[in-house]
Design a protein around this motif. Structure first.
Motif, PDB file in Angstrom:
ATOM      1  N   GLU A   1     -10.632  -7.350 -26.210  1.00  0.00           N
ATOM      2  CA  GLU A   1      -9.459  -6.907 -25.473  1.00  0.00           C
ATOM      3  C   GLU A   1      -9.157  -5.454 -25.801  1.00  0.00           C
ATOM      4  N   ALA A   2      -8.522  -4.768 -24.848  1.00  0.00           N
ATOM      5  CA  ALA A   2      -8.031  -3.412 -25.076  1.00  0.00           C
ATOM      6  C   ALA A   2      -6.707  -3.527 -25.823  1.00  0.00           C
ATOM      7  N   LEU A   3      -6.706  -3.135 -27.093  1.00  0.00           N
ATOM      8  CA  LEU A   3      -5.520  -3.261 -27.929  1.00  0.00           C
ATOM      9  C   LEU A   3      -5.143  -1.909 -28.532  1.00  0.00           C
ATOM     10  N   THR A   4      -3.873  -1.757 -28.833  1.00  0.00           N
ATOM     11  CA  THR A   4      -3.344  -0.525 -29.400  1.00  0.00           C
ATOM     12  C   THR A   4      -3.032  -0.731 -30.878  1.00  0.00           C
ATOM     13  N   GLN A   5      -3.421   0.251 -31.687  1.00  0.00           N
ATOM     14  CA  GLN A   5      -3.176   0.174 -33.127  1.00  0.00           C
ATOM     15  C   GLN A   5      -1.716   0.485 -33.439  1.00  0.00           C
ATOM     16  N   VAL A   6      -1.133  -0.353 -34.286  1.00  0.00           N
ATOM     17  CA  VAL A   6       0.215  -0.109 -34.800  1.00  0.00           C
ATOM     18  C   VAL A   6       0.160  -0.263 -36.322  1.00  0.00           C
ATOM     19  N   ARG A   7       0.696   0.724 -37.032  1.00  0.00           N
ATOM     20  CA  ARG A   7       0.709   0.665 -38.500  1.00  0.00           C
ATOM     21  C   ARG A   7       2.134   0.851 -38.993  1.00  0.00           C
ATOM     22  N   PHE A   8       2.468   0.194 -40.083  1.00  0.00           N
ATOM     23  CA  PHE A   8       3.785   0.408 -40.684  1.00  0.00           C
ATOM     24  C   PHE A   8       3.753   0.037 -42.156  1.00  0.00           C
ATOM     25  N   ASP A   9       4.632   0.704 -42.902  1.00  0.00           N
ATOM     26  CA  ASP A   9       4.728   0.506 -44.341  1.00  0.00           C
ATOM     27  C   ASP A   9       5.850  -0.469 -44.667  1.00  0.00           C
ATOM     28  N   VAL A  10       5.597  -1.295 -45.683  1.00  0.00           N
ATOM     29  CA  VAL A  10       6.563  -2.296 -46.123  1.00  0.00           C
ATOM     30  C   VAL A  10       6.622  -2.251 -47.648  1.00  0.00           C
TER      31      VAL A  10
ATOM     32  N   MET B   1      -0.304 -10.212 -19.763  1.00  0.00           N
ATOM     33  CA  MET B   1      -1.608 -10.543 -20.344  1.00  0.00           C
ATOM     34  C   MET B   1      -2.463  -9.274 -20.456  1.00  0.00           C
ATOM     35  N   PRO B   2      -3.283  -9.147 -21.529  1.00  0.00           N
ATOM     36  CA  PRO B   2      -4.160  -7.985 -21.665  1.00  0.00           C
ATOM     37  C   PRO B   2      -5.287  -8.010 -20.644  1.00  0.00           C
ATOM     38  N   ARG B   3      -5.872  -6.842 -20.428  1.00  0.00           N
ATOM     39  CA  ARG B   3      -7.034  -6.782 -19.549  1.00  0.00           C
ATOM     40  C   ARG B   3      -8.176  -7.606 -20.130  1.00  0.00           C
ATOM     41  N   ARG B   4      -8.955  -8.215 -19.239  1.00  0.00           N
ATOM     42  CA  ARG B   4     -10.069  -9.048 -19.667  1.00  0.00           C
ATOM     43  C   ARG B   4     -11.358  -8.232 -19.743  1.00  0.00           C
ATOM     44  N   PHE B   5     -12.116  -8.460 -20.794  1.00  0.00           N
ATOM     45  CA  PHE B   5     -13.433  -7.856 -20.969  1.00  0.00           C
ATOM     46  C   PHE B   5     -14.415  -8.976 -21.297  1.00  0.00           C
ATOM     47  N   PRO B   6     -15.711  -8.766 -21.028  1.00  0.00           N
ATOM     48  CA  PRO B   6     -16.684  -9.783 -21.423  1.00  0.00           C
ATOM     49  C   PRO B   6     -16.614 -10.052 -22.927  1.00  0.00           C
ATOM     50  N   ALA B   7     -16.821 -11.300 -23.304  1.00  0.00           N
ATOM     51  CA  ALA B   7     -16.815 -11.685 -24.714  1.00  0.00           C
ATOM     52  C   ALA B   7     -18.203 -11.446 -25.306  1.00  0.00           C
ATOM     53  N   THR B   8     -18.326 -11.703 -26.605  1.00  0.00           N
ATOM     54  CA  THR B   8     -19.627 -11.681 -27.254  1.00  0.00           C
ATOM     55  C   THR B   8     -19.698 -12.884 -28.187  1.00  0.00           C
ATOM     56  N   ILE B   9     -20.722 -12.957 -29.026  1.00  0.00           N
ATOM     57  CA  ILE B   9     -20.829 -14.064 -29.978  1.00  0.00           C
ATOM     58  C   ILE B   9     -20.655 -13.517 -31.388  1.00  0.00           C
ATOM     59  N   ALA B  10     -20.194 -14.395 -32.278  1.00  0.00           N
ATOM     60  CA  ALA B  10     -19.847 -13.960 -33.629  1.00  0.00           C
ATOM     61  C   ALA B  10     -21.066 -13.774 -34.522  1.00  0.00           C
ATOM     62  N   ALA B  11     -22.093 -14.596 -34.306  1.00  0.00           N
ATOM     63  CA  ALA B  11     -23.250 -14.571 -35.208  1.00  0.00           C
ATOM     64  C   ALA B  11     -24.470 -15.136 -34.491  1.00  0.00           C
ATOM     65  N   ALA B  12     -25.628 -14.882 -35.065  1.00  0.00           N
ATOM     66  CA  ALA B  12     -26.875 -15.361 -34.474  1.00  0.00           C
ATOM     67  C   ALA B  12     -26.946 -16.891 -34.500  1.00  0.00           C
TER      68      ALA B  12
ATOM     69  N   PRO C   1      -1.678  -5.735 -27.552  1.00  0.00           N
ATOM     70  CA  PRO C   1      -1.719  -5.346 -26.136  1.00  0.00           C
ATOM     71  C   PRO C   1      -0.584  -4.369 -25.826  1.00  0.00           C
ATOM     72  N   ALA C   2      -0.854  -3.417 -24.962  1.00  0.00           N
ATOM     73  CA  ALA C   2       0.141  -2.389 -24.659  1.00  0.00           C
ATOM     74  C   ALA C   2       1.461  -2.992 -24.183  1.00  0.00           C
ATOM     75  N   ASP C   3       1.394  -4.085 -23.421  1.00  0.00           N
ATOM     76  CA  ASP C   3       2.628  -4.663 -22.890  1.00  0.00           C
ATOM     77  C   ASP C   3       3.406  -5.472 -23.919  1.00  0.00           C
ATOM     78  N   ALA C   4       2.876  -5.568 -25.147  1.00  0.00           N
ATOM     79  CA  ALA C   4       3.601  -6.276 -26.205  1.00  0.00           C
ATOM     80  C   ALA C   4       4.137  -5.341 -27.282  1.00  0.00           C
ATOM     81  N   LEU C   5       3.980  -4.031 -27.090  1.00  0.00           N
ATOM     82  CA  LEU C   5       4.424  -3.070 -28.112  1.00  0.00           C
ATOM     83  C   LEU C   5       5.929  -3.150 -28.342  1.00  0.00           C
ATOM     84  N   ASP C   6       6.705  -3.195 -27.260  1.00  0.00           N
ATOM     85  CA  ASP C   6       8.162  -3.247 -27.411  1.00  0.00           C
ATOM     86  C   ASP C   6       8.605  -4.542 -28.083  1.00  0.00           C
ATOM     87  N   VAL C   7       7.895  -5.636 -27.771  1.00  0.00           N
ATOM     88  CA  VAL C   7       8.218  -6.913 -28.406  1.00  0.00           C
ATOM     89  C   VAL C   7       7.937  -6.837 -29.904  1.00  0.00           C
TER      90      VAL C   7
END
Length: 216
Positions: free
Chosen positions: A134-143, A1-12, A182-188
């Motif tokens: 969440e703390a997430l890692t960017q992954v990019r690829f061309d198709v 599971m990714p690290r937990r951070f406080p949430a926020t709200i989407a709109a006023a 999430p970093a722990d899902a990169l290999d998956v």
């Protein structure tokens, strides 16, 4: 599971309740820091200049480690702090709450005020759409363009099951997909994309950021 951070709200959100003839109008807004929160507070006070009180609470910072509140003339501890405690209990950050009170002529007492201001913010939050972070890692690829539609469907299903989110897709010589994972899902992700593309996809791993992840 990714690290937990406080949430926020989407709109006023704006929400009104009436307690013993007093009107309590709550304005909730997502903000990007203290200055932005102060701007929201100032705007509400301009619009509701004729109210008896405009009490405030804010939590800011990625970890929700900055907080301020104001009773705005209500007895000390009966408005701002109870409002702030609601935001804390909901584990929120980068959000400001302003509760405007139009006095109805009947005093509520300290306990009544605490309940009124707490309830006002609680009910407003019940109507808000939450955005997790969440703390997430960017992954990019061309198709290849011919495969882009199928891979898009695969990715949309994949992110729902791996606490990930899609970034923008750009189209040039190829379709370039962006996924925040999430970093722990990169290999998956690598394995699943290799299987889905018969080894044609070559993911490029980028930076890690705190990312807003909207519910579907």
């Amino acid at each position: 599971m990714p690290r937990r951070f406080p949430a926020t709200i989407a709109a006023a959100v704006e929400h009104e309740i009436v307690i013993t003839k007093s009107r309590f109008i709550t304005t909730l807004a997502p903000v990007d820091g203290v200055e932005d929160a102060d701007r929201v507070i100032a705007e509400v006070r301009r619009r509701r200049w004729d109210a008896r009180h405009n009490c405030t609470a804010m939590v800011t910072g990625v970890l929700g480690d900055q907080a301020r509140s104001s009773d705005d003339g209500e007895p000390s501890g009966t408005a701002g702090v109870p409002m702030l405690e609601v935001l804390r209990r909901r584990e929120l950050t980068d959000v400001v709450a302003v509760v405007t009170r139009y006095f109805g002529g009947v005093k509520l007492g300290a306990g009544g005020l605490v309940r009124a201001y707490s309830t006002s913010v609680t009910e407003a939050l019940d109507a808000a759409t939450l955005v997790r972070r969440e703390a997430l890692t960017q992954v990019r690829f061309d198709v290849d363009h011919a495969d882009a539609g199928r891979l898009d469907n695969v990715l949309r299903d994949w992110v729902r099951h791996h606490h990930a989110t899609l970034g923008p897709t750009t189209y040039g010589r190829a379709a370039t997909f962006e996924v925040w994972v999430p970093a722990d899902a990169l290999d998956v992700l690598r394995a699943d994309m290799a299987a889905a593309s018969a080894g044609a996809v070559d993911p490029v791993v980028g930076e890690e950021r705190i990312v807003d992840v909207h519910a579907d």
